[in-house]
Write a protein that holds these residues in place. Sequence first.
Motif, PDB file in Angstrom:
ATOM      1  N   GLY A 285       6.068   8.087   7.006  1.00 20.87           N
ATOM      2  CA  GLY A 285       5.465   7.359   5.890  1.00 20.87           C
ATOM      3  C   GLY A 285       5.643   7.994   4.534  1.00 20.87           C
ATOM      4  O   GLY A 285       5.678   7.292   3.509  1.00 20.87           O
ATOM      5  N   HIS A 286       5.777   9.319   4.487  1.00 19.32           N
ATOM      6  CA  HIS A 286       5.862   9.955   3.160  1.00 19.32           C
ATOM      7  C   HIS A 286       7.221   9.766   2.504  1.00 19.32           C
ATOM      8  O   HIS A 286       7.409  10.172   1.348  1.00 19.32           O
ATOM      9  CB  HIS A 286       5.478  11.440   3.225  1.00 19.32           C
ATOM     10  N   GLY A 287       8.139   9.108   3.198  1.00 16.96           N
ATOM     11  CA  GLY A 287       9.403   8.720   2.553  1.00 16.96           C
ATOM     12  C   GLY A 287       9.309   7.349   1.892  1.00 16.96           C
ATOM     13  O   GLY A 287      10.333   6.767   1.509  1.00 16.96           O
ATOM     14  N   ALA A 288       8.086   6.851   1.749  1.00 16.63           N
ATOM     15  CA  ALA A 288       7.870   5.482   1.270  1.00 16.63           C
ATOM     16  C   ALA A 288       8.608   5.126  -0.024  1.00 16.63           C
ATOM     17  O   ALA A 288       9.128   4.008  -0.132  1.00 16.63           O
ATOM     18  CB  ALA A 288       6.373   5.229   1.107  1.00 16.63           C
TER      19      ALA A 288
ATOM     20  N   ILE B 160       0.158  -1.934  -5.860  1.00 18.61           N
ATOM     21  CA  ILE B 160       0.010  -2.031  -4.401  1.00 18.61           C
ATOM     22  C   ILE B 160       0.786  -0.923  -3.677  1.00 18.61           C
ATOM     23  O   ILE B 160       0.675  -0.788  -2.464  1.00 18.61           O
ATOM     24  CB  ILE B 160       0.463  -3.409  -3.867  1.00 18.61           C
ATOM     25  N   LEU B 161       1.573  -0.164  -4.454  1.00 22.09           N
ATOM     26  CA  LEU B 161       2.388   0.882  -3.831  1.00 22.09           C
ATOM     27  C   LEU B 161       1.775   2.259  -4.071  1.00 22.09           C
ATOM     28  O   LEU B 161       1.270   2.535  -5.163  1.00 22.09           O
ATOM     29  CB  LEU B 161       3.804   0.868  -4.419  1.00 22.09           C
ATOM     30  N   GLY B 162       1.856   3.090  -3.031  1.00 19.45           N
ATOM     31  CA  GLY B 162       1.373   4.459  -3.170  1.00 19.45           C
ATOM     32  C   GLY B 162       2.214   5.396  -2.329  1.00 19.45           C
ATOM     33  O   GLY B 162       3.229   4.997  -1.750  1.00 19.45           O
ATOM     34  N   GLY B 163       1.775   6.624  -2.254  1.00 19.47           N
ATOM     35  CA  GLY B 163       2.538   7.670  -1.578  1.00 19.47           C
ATOM     36  C   GLY B 163       2.830   7.381  -0.118  1.00 19.47           C
ATOM     37  O   GLY B 163       3.791   7.901   0.438  1.00 19.47           O
TER      38      GLY B 163
ATOM     39  N   ASP C  37      10.077  -5.689  -9.688  1.00 18.03           N
ATOM     40  CA  ASP C  37      10.109  -4.525 -10.594  1.00 18.03           C
ATOM     41  C   ASP C  37       8.696  -4.100 -10.978  1.00 18.03           C
ATOM     42  O   ASP C  37       8.395  -2.916 -11.114  1.00 18.03           O
ATOM     43  CB  ASP C  37      10.905  -4.867 -11.860  1.00 18.03           C
ATOM     44  N   LYS C  38       7.850  -5.105 -11.150  1.00 19.77           N
ATOM     45  CA  LYS C  38       6.442  -4.854 -11.512  1.00 19.77           C
ATOM     46  C   LYS C  38       5.789  -3.912 -10.492  1.00 19.77           C
ATOM     47  O   LYS C  38       5.057  -2.994 -10.858  1.00 19.77           O
ATOM     48  CB  LYS C  38       5.730  -6.200 -11.549  1.00 19.77           C
ATOM     49  N   HIS C  39       6.066  -4.151  -9.217  1.00 20.46           N
ATOM     50  CA  HIS C  39       5.476  -3.309  -8.175  1.00 20.46           C
ATOM     51  C   HIS C  39       5.918  -1.855  -8.336  1.00 20.46           C
ATOM     52  O   HIS C  39       5.116  -0.928  -8.197  1.00 20.46           O
ATOM     53  CB  HIS C  39       5.880  -3.813  -6.779  1.00 20.46           C
ATOM     54  N   ILE C  40       7.197  -1.676  -8.630  1.00 22.85           N
ATOM     55  CA  ILE C  40       7.728  -0.317  -8.787  1.00 22.85           C
ATOM     56  C   ILE C  40       7.080   0.352 -10.007  1.00 22.85           C
ATOM     57  O   ILE C  40       6.690   1.525  -9.957  1.00 22.85           O
ATOM     58  CB  ILE C  40       9.267  -0.366  -8.948  1.00 22.85           C
TER      59      ILE C  40
END
Lengths: 305, 259
Positions: free
Chosen positions: B61-64, B91-94, B79-82
């Motif tokens: 998971g830490h390669g997310a 909505i994105l995290g580590g 792009d907004k998510h990034i």
Amino acid sequence: MKKIRQQFADTVLEVGVKDKKLVVMVADISHGIMQPFAKKCSNRYYNIGICESSIVNMAAGLSKSGLNPVVHTIAPFITERAFEQLKLDFGYQKQNLNLVSVGGSFDYSKLGCTHHCYTDVSLFSHFKDASIMIPGSSEEFDVLFKKNYKKKNIKYFRIPENSHEITFKKKQIVFGKAIKVTDGKHLTIVVTGTQLKNAIEAKNILFKQDYSVEILYYHTIRPFDHLKLRASLKKTKRLLTIEELSAHGGLYDQCIRSTIGINGIKTKQLAIFDFIRGYGSYEDLCSRAGLNTLNIVTKALKLIK
Amino acid sequence: MILNKDLRIKIVKMITKAGEGHIPSSFSILDIVHFLYNNIIKYKSRNPKWEKRDYFVLSKGHGAPALYVVLNKFKILKDKHIMEYGSKIGILGGHPDATKVPGVEASTGSLGHGFPTAIGLALGLKIQKKTNKIFVLIGDGECHEGTIWESANIATNLNLGNVCAIVDWNGSAAQLMPKDDLLNKWKAFGWKTFVVNGHSDDEFKKVFKKIKFSLNGTPSLVLAKTIKGKGVSFLEGHGKWHHKLPNKEEQKKIFKELT
């Protein structure tokens, strides 16, 4: 009286024949009684092996594929050992799981502490959406399982080895609702699981001393029926809880939430406060934890007098 | 040759902006994930839950961040998510959250969970006679976890030929357990094994032509030899950069090497 574990096998067979999405995985327990299901639903029964943590993860995968998984084995191994899997796959990701355990607390009394499980109910209490059920009779299991098994949350069914031996009508058994077993005015006893039998014996002894006891029986711990308890406590002002569970995070904790705003309530809790070391019969170990009729009467009288 | 330089730059930018993330681990798996989505995995950008899609589970998971930039390139993430990675509005995290992120099949991060989940998914699809393929990416350090081997055993016993696992074999495991015989271990568990340079599309293509998927067969295991931090000289290898953020000067050096 039919064993609740047998009812589990019968119920999943009945449901599984109709619902092709029901899949049962066991960790080499109850394999014999599951054979009718295995034969009728041959590609939906798996005795995976002794790998409880992975089985819970696998159930998450089954759920993601659109199936309704049932996982079954001995309580400490599937709840305490696999707790992180349960937390992440089902608490966090909110998927469908039917977890059916046997051997909670003292059912494997002669096998020692490695096979006892006191903390399962309190562990699941950390998940807001979890449903926790302790069906103390075969009828209760049948009703509660059929009502809930498709829901997209954790359903924990803790099956006791011994029934409380009271037969409730099926219409009395409603998910999330306590059953008022007796009316009374001096004391409210809240009880779950097999201990209902001891509670009723204690009630009969107290009745001979002119004390009437209201017994509320909870087959469902979450969601908890606060309304019925509050109504009872407003009348009796005395609460004794009896649970074959850890003293922390179980029945008593739920009851205390019910007392908020009601003044003058006195309470006592009969539960498991530490490891019950050693061996003996189921009754021996219950007694060592204070879970017997005599101790219930003693504690009840201290509350009433 | 360094592949996917643009995606590597994007990973560094999103992680440094958010102040969280594992850059070398993401660089280690990036070329694997990109190859799969570019060549193998069936998906629909506008319908990530498409019933006939193939499943990709990032057990490591830490390669997310590597998964995010690939999903972004193939229009599953915007792009907004990034831009909002690691922020309170995003909505994105580590570690990826399957309850929120389109294209993420399992919430992973605690190692040893995604792989057995993928095995359950494979069983579920097999029961329903569905031919979707399951790809699951595991770290070699993650192979320290017992659930990996429980599930490897289960998969061969259940003849889950619809699974292909890829191990990101970057040498992390050998730092602590030097007997680094993963190939023999997977073979011993009955998987059909392949070894590949994890930073070569050409080698991946050759290997994936050989992999057979079926609902009743042998699961496949691709041992991808990778370099942690691949693409930037001073990030490569093991040590302090595992969970470290580059300062502005170091970022300049990274971008210079990747440009």
